[in-house]
Structures are given as structure tokens and as C-alpha cells.
Design a protein around this motif. Structure first.
Motif, short mmCIF file in Angstrom:
data_model
loop_
_atom_site.label_atom_id
_atom_site.label_comp_id
_atom_site.label_asym_id
_atom_site.label_seq_id
_atom_site.Cartn_x
_atom_site.Cartn_y
_atom_site.Cartn_z
N GLY A 41 0.84 -1.21 -0.03
CA GLY A 41 -0.06 0.00 0.03
C GLY A 41 0.81 1.13 -0.13
N ILE A 42 0.31 2.31 0.98
CA ILE A 42 0.94 3.48 1.11
C ILE A 42 2.49 3.42 1.16
N GLY A 43 2.84 2.54 2.12
CA GLY A 43 4.20 2.58 2.62
C GLY A 43 5.18 2.09 1.40
N ASN A 81 10.96 -1.26 6.96
CA ASN A 81 10.16 -2.06 7.75
C ASN A 81 8.92 -2.83 7.29
N ASP A 82 8.59 -4.18 7.56
CA ASP A 82 7.56 -4.54 7.78
C ASP A 82 7.52 -6.02 8.51
N TRP A 83 6.32 -6.33 9.14
CA TRP A 83 6.30 -7.57 9.57
C TRP A 83 5.87 -8.83 8.69
N ASN A 84 5.79 -8.47 7.47
CA ASN A 84 5.60 -9.47 6.48
C ASN A 84 6.87 -9.60 5.56
N LYS A 85 7.71 -10.77 5.93
CA LYS A 85 8.95 -11.05 5.29
C LYS A 85 8.71 -11.06 3.59
N ASN A 115 4.17 4.49 9.27
CA ASN A 115 2.99 4.23 8.35
C ASN A 115 2.37 2.70 8.60
N ALA A 116 3.05 2.06 9.24
CA ALA A 116 2.45 0.54 9.43
C ALA A 116 1.05 0.77 10.42
N GLY A 117 0.25 -0.12 9.93
CA GLY A 117 -0.91 0.06 10.66
C GLY A 117 -1.98 -1.07 10.26
N ILE A 118 -2.87 -1.31 10.99
CA ILE A 118 -4.06 -2.42 10.69
C ILE A 118 -5.32 -1.91 10.98
N VAL A 178 1.41 8.57 10.15
CA VAL A 178 0.15 8.47 9.26
C VAL A 178 -0.96 8.00 10.35
N SER A 179 -2.10 9.05 10.27
CA SER A 179 -3.06 9.11 11.15
C SER A 179 -4.32 8.72 9.87
N SER A 180 -5.41 9.31 9.82
CA SER A 180 -6.50 8.90 9.04
C SER A 180 -7.43 10.11 9.00
N ASN A 185 -4.15 -2.80 0.58
CA ASN A 185 -4.73 -4.14 1.11
C ASN A 185 -5.12 -4.12 2.70
N LEU A 186 -5.41 -2.96 2.93
CA LEU A 186 -5.86 -2.61 4.37
C LEU A 186 -6.97 -3.55 5.06
N THR A 187 -7.87 -3.72 4.04
CA THR A 187 -8.87 -4.33 4.44
C THR A 187 -8.73 -6.05 4.27
N PHE A 239 -16.15 -3.58 -1.38
CA PHE A 239 -16.77 -2.47 -1.12
C PHE A 239 -15.93 -1.61 -0.79
N PHE A 240 -14.87 -1.82 0.10
CA PHE A 240 -13.90 -0.78 0.19
C PHE A 240 -12.94 -0.17 -0.84
N ASP A 241 -12.71 -1.23 -1.83
CA ASP A 241 -12.03 -0.72 -3.19
C ASP A 241 -13.10 0.31 -3.91
N1 LIG Z 1 -5.99 2.44 2.82
C1 LIG Z 1 -6.58 3.41 3.40
O1 LIG Z 1 -7.60 3.77 3.13
C2 LIG Z 1 -6.20 4.26 4.57
C3 LIG Z 1 -6.97 5.47 5.00
C4 LIG Z 1 -6.49 6.12 6.26
C5 LIG Z 1 -5.28 5.91 6.93
N2 LIG Z 1 -4.54 4.74 6.52
C6 LIG Z 1 -3.23 4.21 7.17
O2 LIG Z 1 -2.18 4.14 6.14
C7 LIG Z 1 -1.22 3.23 6.64
C8 LIG Z 1 -0.89 2.39 5.73
O3 LIG Z 1 -1.71 1.35 5.48
P1 LIG Z 1 -2.20 0.75 4.11
O4 LIG Z 1 -3.60 1.50 3.57
O5 LIG Z 1 -1.29 0.99 2.89
O6 LIG Z 1 -2.27 -0.61 4.14
P2 LIG Z 1 -1.75 -2.03 3.86
O7 LIG Z 1 -2.46 -2.95 4.53
O8 LIG Z 1 -1.88 -2.21 2.26
O9 LIG Z 1 -0.38 -1.55 4.41
C9 LIG Z 1 0.15 -1.44 5.77
C10 LIG Z 1 1.48 -2.37 5.89
O10 LIG Z 1 1.71 -2.38 7.23
C11 LIG Z 1 2.43 -3.59 7.85
N3 LIG Z 1 1.84 -3.95 9.17
C12 LIG Z 1 0.77 -3.92 9.81
N4 LIG Z 1 1.14 -4.19 11.14
C13 LIG Z 1 2.23 -4.10 11.58
C14 LIG Z 1 3.25 -4.26 12.41
N5 LIG Z 1 2.70 -4.44 13.73
N6 LIG Z 1 4.60 -4.17 12.29
C15 LIG Z 1 5.03 -3.88 10.88
N7 LIG Z 1 4.41 -3.82 9.87
C16 LIG Z 1 2.98 -4.09 10.02
C17 LIG Z 1 1.37 -4.68 6.97
O11 LIG Z 1 2.02 -6.00 6.88
C18 LIG Z 1 1.32 -4.06 5.54
O12 LIG Z 1 2.37 -4.57 4.59
C19 LIG Z 1 -1.97 2.59 7.93
O13 LIG Z 1 -1.56 3.42 9.19
C20 LIG Z 1 -3.21 2.82 7.47
O14 LIG Z 1 -4.17 2.85 8.85
C21 LIG Z 1 -4.79 4.08 5.15
#
Ligand SMILES: NC(=O)c1ccc[n+]([C@@H]2O[C@H](COP(=O)([O-])OP(=O)(O)OC[C@H]3O[C@@H](n4cnc5c(N)ncnc54)[C@H](O)[C@@H]3O)[C@@H](O)[C@H]2O)c1
Length: 295
Positions: A17-19, A36-40, A90-93, A141-143, A192-194, A211-213
Motif C-alpha cells: 500500500g502507501i508504505g 520495515n514490515d512484519w511480512n517478510k 506508516n504501518a497500521g492495521i 500516518v493518521s487517517s 490491502n488494509l481490509t 466494497f472498500f475498493d
Molecule cells: N488505505 C486507507 O484507506 C487508509 C486510510 C487512512 C489511513 N490509512 C493508514 O495508512 C497506513 C498504511 O496502510 P495501507 O492502507 O497502505 O494498508 P496496507 O495493509 O496495504 O499496508 C500496511 C502495511 O503495514 C504492515 N504492518 C501492519 N502491522 C504491522 C506491524 N505491527 N509491524 C510491522 N508492519 C506492520 C502490513 O504488513 C502492511 O504491509 C496505515 O497506518 C493505515 O491505517 C490507510
């Protein structure tokens, strides 16, 4: 920070995604990257993609909620490159939609550990290195959901409001140090957030992702471009889409009732209600609630 060439920048969650888009964009600008990521697998895929840009990359797989590993990572990045000029936390779930009373406290707490504590650890660990530089960057990265409440996403909203408050406070504390502190507020972005949500019903999760897409009008590449443009202009707050800007104004104009005026395809529950209705039609006799439990 106008010129990013040779800057050493940490990006968390760079496997998707954004990262990933930030990593590729910053590599094109000639920055040196610590990813960094937790997914190798997905992190390695990003490193491989960047390989074509011939910039130096350091990467490490770890969970951003793990403080001791953060300390070691920052030291290793500094040893490797000799400096750290910036960090993108940027990492988030997110979680499958559920109300706050329904949310298991363990799931709630895990989300806060990653989305909020991940940002706190990254910021606290990086700041001593950043302050050694004449100019530096701290981007959290907030939201859009750090600007407004949103039914069904209580844990996520809580974490993102906190990231915003943390970042805005840090901005005041670091005035005059040469560190640009920026909070990023994306609206829905096609990532891939959802899909990355851990949920027992894969079919329902796939539908939610579709739906999110549908609601997400911004691509990760556009998001990265807007973030980097904002940083180059020295912005403290980057709102990622016209919809985010409009909703930001709406929440301030109508703080008590903004939720009644949300665009149709962005109303809380819109996505999940549709998914649940489809599921109910298929599995007649199965209570709707069955689809929203995480356990
Ligand atoms: N996609 C959106 O619509 C949206 C909207 C608002 C905010 N954000 C924020 O943007 C940021 C990036 O999300 P994205 O949309 O690219 O999602 P994404 O799921 O595509 O990417 C997030 C990445 O973070 C990694 N990650 C998650 N938890 C981790 C952890 N504990 N340690 C290390 N890596 C971890 C995942 O493996 C993934 O590669 C997040 O903080 C998300 O909350 C996204």
C-alpha cells in the motif's frame, strides 16, 4: 525538506500500500531507505522493486509494537548509513467492522499497540538521531478517521485520533529544531488494509474489501505523491483527497451532527450492511450477528 536525495529515511509497513508506494517514490528521488514490515515476503518484494532504482536499501522484518527491536533497528540503520534524516511511521492495521461494545478488549488493545504504540516507539526512538541533523522529517500516518468518529471502527478511530494528538503535540515541542513534524490523514486509499484484516470468514472479508475498493478513489501512488509534495512544502498536516478536506471542514462546522451528512457511500455501516444482507440472503435462517463476531 525540499531535496530528498541521499537522505536516510525509515518507512514502516513498507511491504504494501502507501508504505510501498512511498518507498518507490522516495527511491526515485534518490533517498537511501531503511524499510520495515512484519511480512517478510512482501517487504522483500518491495526491496526487489527498489533494486531497479539502484539506491541503497536496508530492511528488517519486525513488529512495530516491539520497543526493544525498535531501539536495535534505529542503531543498526544509523550504523549502516551513518545518519537518520527522517521517519515515516506508516504501518497500521484495521479491524472487521464491529461496534465498541462488541469489540473484544484483546483485539482493541492489539490494535492500539500497533497503530498508536508503533508510532510512539518509532518517534521516540528516531528523535535523538533526527535532532543531530540540521533538517529532518517525522511523518506519522493518521487517517480521515483521526479527524472524525465513525461507527463500527471504534478501535481504529481511537488509535488514529491519538496519533493525531501525539503528532500535533510533538510538532509544538520540536519547533526550532529543524525537524518537520507532519500528520498525514488519508481518506480511503486502494490498498490491502481490509484484505489484511484477520477475520474468520474469508468470503465476507473479500466482499468487504471489494466494497472498500469501490469507495477508495485514491491510489497508493497518488497518496505517496501528495505526501511527498506536502513534505517538500513544509506542511504539518497533509489531507489526502478532496473528500477528506471536505469532511474535515464538515466536522468542524457541524461538530454535533456531521455524521448525518456523510456522502452516501461513506456512511458507517454502509459497506458492512450490504455484506451482511448478501450473506443473510444466501444463508437463510442464520442470524445476521453470526457474521460480525471476530471469534
Ligand atoms: N488505505 C486507507 O484507506 C487508509 C486510510 C487512512 C489511513 N490509512 C493508514 O495508512 C497506513 C498504511 O496502510 P495501507 O492502507 O497502505 O494498508 P496496507 O495493509 O496495504 O499496508 C500496511 C502495511 O503495514 C504492515 N504492518 C501492519 N502491522 C504491522 C506491524 N505491527 N509491524 C510491522 N508492519 C506492520 C502490513 O504488513 C502492511 O504491509 C496505515 O497506518 C493505515 O491505517 C490507510
Amino acid at each position: 525538506m525540499k531535496n530528498l536525495k541521499n537522505k536516510v529515511l525509515i518507512i514502516t509497513g513498507a511491504g504494501s500500500g502507501i508504505g510501498r508506494a512511498l518507498a518507490l517514490h522516495l527511491a526515485q528521488e534518490g533517498a537511501r531507505l531503511a524499510l520495515n514490515d512484519w511480512n517478510k515476503e512482501t517487504l522483500q518484494a518491495t526491496v526487489d522493486l527498489i533494486g531497479q532504482e539502484k539506491v541503497r536499501v536496508y530492511s528488517q522484518v519486525f513488529d512495530v509494537s516491539d520497543r526493544p527491536t525498535w531501539e536495535l533497528f534505529a542503531k543498526k540503520v544509523n550504523d549502516h548509513f551513518g545518519q537518520i534524516d527522517g521517519i515515516f511511521n506508516n504501518a497500521g492495521i484495521t479491524t472487521f467492522p464491529e461496534t465498541i461494545p462488541e469489540t473484544d478488549p484483546i483485539d482493541f488493545s492489539r490494535l492500539i499497540e500497533i497503530n498508536l504504540w508503533g508510532v510512539i516507539h518509532g518517534s521516540q526512538v528516531a528523535i535523538p538521531y533526527l535532532l543531530k541533523q540540521k533538517e529532518s522529517l517525522l511523518v506519522n500516518v493518521s487517517s480521515l478517521l483521526g479527524l472524525m468518529g465513525y461507527a463500527g471502527q471504534g478501535a481504529y478511530v481511537t488509535s488514529k485520533f491519538a496519533v493525531r494528538g501525539f503528532t500535533e503535540t510533538l510538532r509544538q515541542e520540536l519547533v526550532g529544531t529543524g525537524a518537520l513534524v507532519t500528520a498525514v490523514h488519508p481518506g480511503p486509499v486502494k490498498t490491502n488494509l481490509t484484505r489484511n484484516i484477520k477475520y474468520h470468514d474469508q468470503d465476507l472479508l473479500n466482499r468487504l474489501s471489494l466494497f472498500f475498493d469501490d469507495a477508495a478513489t485514491t491510489t497508493p501512488e497518488e497518496a505517496a505523491e501528495i505526501i511527498i509534495k506536502g513534505i517538500k512544502k513544509g506542511k504539518h498536516r497533509v489531507l489526502l483527497s478532496p473528500r477528506t478536506k471536505m469532511l474535515d471542514r464538515l466536522t468542524r462546522l457541524l461538530p454535533n451532527s456531521y455524521h448525518r451528512f456523510l456522502p452516501r457511500n461513506f456512511r458507517p455501516g454502509h459497506l458492512i450492511k450490504k455484506a451482511l444482507a448478501k450473506r443473510a440472503a444466501e444463508k437463510k435462517g442464520v442470524p445476521l450477528e453470526e457474521g460480525v463476531r471476530t471469534k
